[in-house]
Scaffold this motif. Structure first.
Motif, mmCIF file in Angstrom:
data_model
loop_
_atom_site.group_PDB
_atom_site.id
_atom_site.type_symbol
_atom_site.label_atom_id
_atom_site.label_comp_id
_atom_site.label_asym_id
_atom_site.label_seq_id
_atom_site.Cartn_x
_atom_site.Cartn_y
_atom_site.Cartn_z
ATOM 1 N N THR A 124 41.903 -23.496 -23.381
ATOM 2 C CA THR A 124 43.167 -23.294 -22.838
ATOM 3 C C THR A 124 43.140 -22.465 -21.663
ATOM 4 O O THR A 124 42.824 -21.207 -21.780
ATOM 5 C CB THR A 124 44.187 -22.380 -23.905
ATOM 6 O OG1 THR A 124 44.239 -23.288 -25.075
ATOM 7 C CG2 THR A 124 45.555 -22.299 -23.583
ATOM 8 N N ALA A 199 50.453 -17.212 -28.268
ATOM 9 C CA ALA A 199 50.998 -18.720 -28.493
ATOM 10 C C ALA A 199 49.882 -19.610 -28.501
ATOM 11 O O ALA A 199 49.769 -20.678 -29.395
ATOM 12 C CB ALA A 199 51.853 -19.061 -27.365
ATOM 13 N N ARG A 203 49.047 -21.882 -31.818
ATOM 14 C CA ARG A 203 48.536 -23.356 -31.806
ATOM 15 C C ARG A 203 47.302 -23.761 -32.056
ATOM 16 O O ARG A 203 47.114 -24.723 -33.037
ATOM 17 C CB ARG A 203 49.026 -24.107 -30.286
ATOM 18 C CG ARG A 203 50.310 -23.671 -29.714
ATOM 19 C CD ARG A 203 50.379 -24.644 -28.713
ATOM 20 N NE ARG A 203 49.685 -24.169 -27.596
ATOM 21 C CZ ARG A 203 50.046 -23.121 -26.827
ATOM 22 N NH1 ARG A 203 51.171 -22.635 -26.776
ATOM 23 N NH2 ARG A 203 49.173 -22.736 -25.779
ATOM 24 N N ARG A 207 46.201 -26.249 -35.743
ATOM 25 C CA ARG A 207 45.613 -27.429 -35.327
ATOM 26 C C ARG A 207 44.160 -27.654 -36.148
ATOM 27 O O ARG A 207 43.576 -28.352 -36.245
ATOM 28 C CB ARG A 207 45.283 -27.724 -33.989
ATOM 29 C CG ARG A 207 46.732 -27.996 -33.087
ATOM 30 C CD ARG A 207 46.454 -27.993 -31.720
ATOM 31 N NE ARG A 207 47.517 -28.371 -30.880
ATOM 32 C CZ ARG A 207 47.540 -28.251 -29.525
ATOM 33 N NH1 ARG A 207 46.670 -28.044 -28.814
ATOM 34 N NH2 ARG A 207 48.801 -28.409 -28.916
#
Length: 483
Positions: A124, A199, A203, A207
């Motif tokens: 990310t 955030a 996530r 997952r």
């Protein structure tokens, strides 16, 4: 035919009696017998020390055997305790394997989820479009400080400025350690940056896998089963190892006892030979005493000097005292008859007991009676006792001192050591109380007549009880009837 008889002598004529020995021959023969008896007595006098030494030898051998047996017992006990501990430990580990699979699967799943989250955060990247208020310039500034993805930092906090000037500034805490301040990132930009990171973390955790793959679970099951098999094999080998250790301990025990047994048998053989020599000398002594008695009966007295030596030589041979546990080669049919010429130290029949000495505390009553022999009783300060009491108390104290010394001194020596006769303590207490009561009767300043009477009765009871105990003990040792 030639006559075999001597010419001029009649074969039927009576043989004249042998000529009587001369007085010098009689004295020489008498002195020879007396000297031989004295030499045998001197040799037999060594038997007491020999028996004491042999008794000590038996004690030393017994103590050596006890030490070897104690060491063997400790070894076997340690082996048993070790076996029990190993079996308990292995059994506990086997029981714990039932929950080991869940624990390992949980650990593996935690590692798998952590790795998945780290990969997701690392992928990310921070861009100007991701965070409100963060432009391309700040993105480059963050990248210059090593913060490019959500995985490169984990928190923000306020602190003093790096140069020490101004107010508080916002710091970003890097995942690899340390914190940095980026100019232009304050509370309004730092909070959205932290929210973006949270955030991304949420996530990634959503997952991440929540169950282990089948191959990983199979691998963990194989590891658990292999560990179970290994522990069961170890548990099965524990009794065998313990039995091997016990066999080795038994072998070492036998090796330790073998030289002891050999030495004991050799010492016992030599002791038996020595006792046989003493028994032979005792028989020779009795034979020589018989010859001396016959010589005296045949030739009578031959002088005062020889008479005294002859009287000493004809004394009865000392009786052999029995020491338990030492067999005599001259006593067939019994295994406990011991022989010895131990010196008797008490007229009541007590025999020395090697290794047991009279207590030194007996010096206290001996010193008290010695002092009483000198100062008497009831004669302290300006008090004057009756002449009969003065003489009687000193005689009683002197007698008690002599008796205690006679009993105590031989029992302190190493060769004649032994306990004091039974009842001696009560007799001593009775004499002490009797002297105390005599002093009370002679005390003219205080009225203690009633107490003196009670002490006198108690003294008589104690002395009588001690005397009866000594007499009964003597009768038990000699085998006589106390009546």
């Amino acid at each position: 035919m030639i006559d075999s008889t001597t010419p001029g002598r009649d074969a039927s004529a009576p043989v004249p009696p042998a000529a009587a020995p001369s007085p010098s021959d009689v004295r020489a023969e008498r002195r020879r017998l007396i000297g031989a008896i004295g030499a045998l007595r001197r040799l037999l006098a060594e038997r007491s020390a020999f028996e004491v030494a042999d008794r000590r030898r038996l004690g030393h051998e017994a103590r050596k055997r006890e030490r070897v047996e104690a060491a063997h017992g400790r070894t076997l006990r340690r082996i048993g305790e070790g076996q029990a501990q190993q079996e308990a430990s292995l059994t506990h580990r086997l029981d714990a394997l039932d929950g080991e699979r869940e624990r390992r699967e949980g650990q593996a799943l935690s590692v798998l989820r952590r790795q998945s989250v780290e990969r997701a955060l690392g992928s990310t990247h921070l861009t100007a479009n991701e965070v409100s208020g963060i432009g391309a310039g700040l993105v480059r500034s963050l990248a210059a400080q090593g913060i490019r993805t959500a995985a490169d930092f984990h928190d923000v906090s306020w602190g003093k400025a790096p140069n020490g000037k101004g107010g508080d500034v916002l710091y970003l805490h890097r995942t690899k350690g340390g914190k940095v301040h980026i100019n232009g990132i304050g509370e309004h930009r730092g909070r959205p940056l932290l929210e973006w990171r949270r955030a991304a973390l949420a996530r990634a955790e959503a997952r991440a896998p929540r169950t282990l793959p089948p191959d990983e679970r199979h691998r963990i099951t194989e590891i658990i089963e292999a560990e179970r098999v290994r522990l069961r094999e170890e548990l099965a080998k524990v009794p065998q190892s313990a039995e091997t250790a016990r066999a080795e301990a038994v072998r070492l025990h036998a090796e330790a006892l073998d030289p002891l047994g050999t030495a004991e048998r050799e010492a016992a053989r030599l002791a038996a030979v020595r006792r046989a020599e003493f028994d032979t000398m005792a028989e020779q002594l009795r034979d020589l005493q018989g010859q001396l008695s016959a010589h005296v009966d045949a030739h009578g007295d031959i002088g005062r000097r020889v008479r005294r030596a002859q009287k000493r030589a004809l004394r009865p041979a000392p009786q052999a005292s029995h020491l338990p546990g030492i067999p005599s080669p001259r006593a067939p049919g019994t295994s406990t008859a011991g022989v010895g010429l131990g010196k008797v130290t008490d007229r009541a029949g007590a025999r020395p007991v090697p290794g047991v000495r009279a207590h030194p505390g007996w010096l206290i009553p001996i010193l008290y009676f010695c002092l009483t022999t000198v100062v008497g009783v009831g004669e302290l300060a300006d008090n004057t006792a009756h002449p009969v009491t003065m003489i009687a108390s000193r005689l009683v104290a002197l007698t008690a001192t002599a008796e205690l010394l006679r009993l105590w001194i031989p029992r302190v020596r190493a060769r004649t050591a032994g306990p004091m006769p039974d009842g001696t303590g009560r007799q001593t207490s009775g004499v002490f109380l009797a002297l105390t009561a005599a002093g009370m009767f002679e005390d003219a300043k205080t009225d203690v007549f009633a107490i003196a009477c009670v002490v006198s009765v108690l003294a008589a009871v104690l002395f009588l009880a001690g005397t009866i105990s000594r007499v009964a003990t003597a009768d038990d040792r000699t085998g006589e009837d106390p009546a």
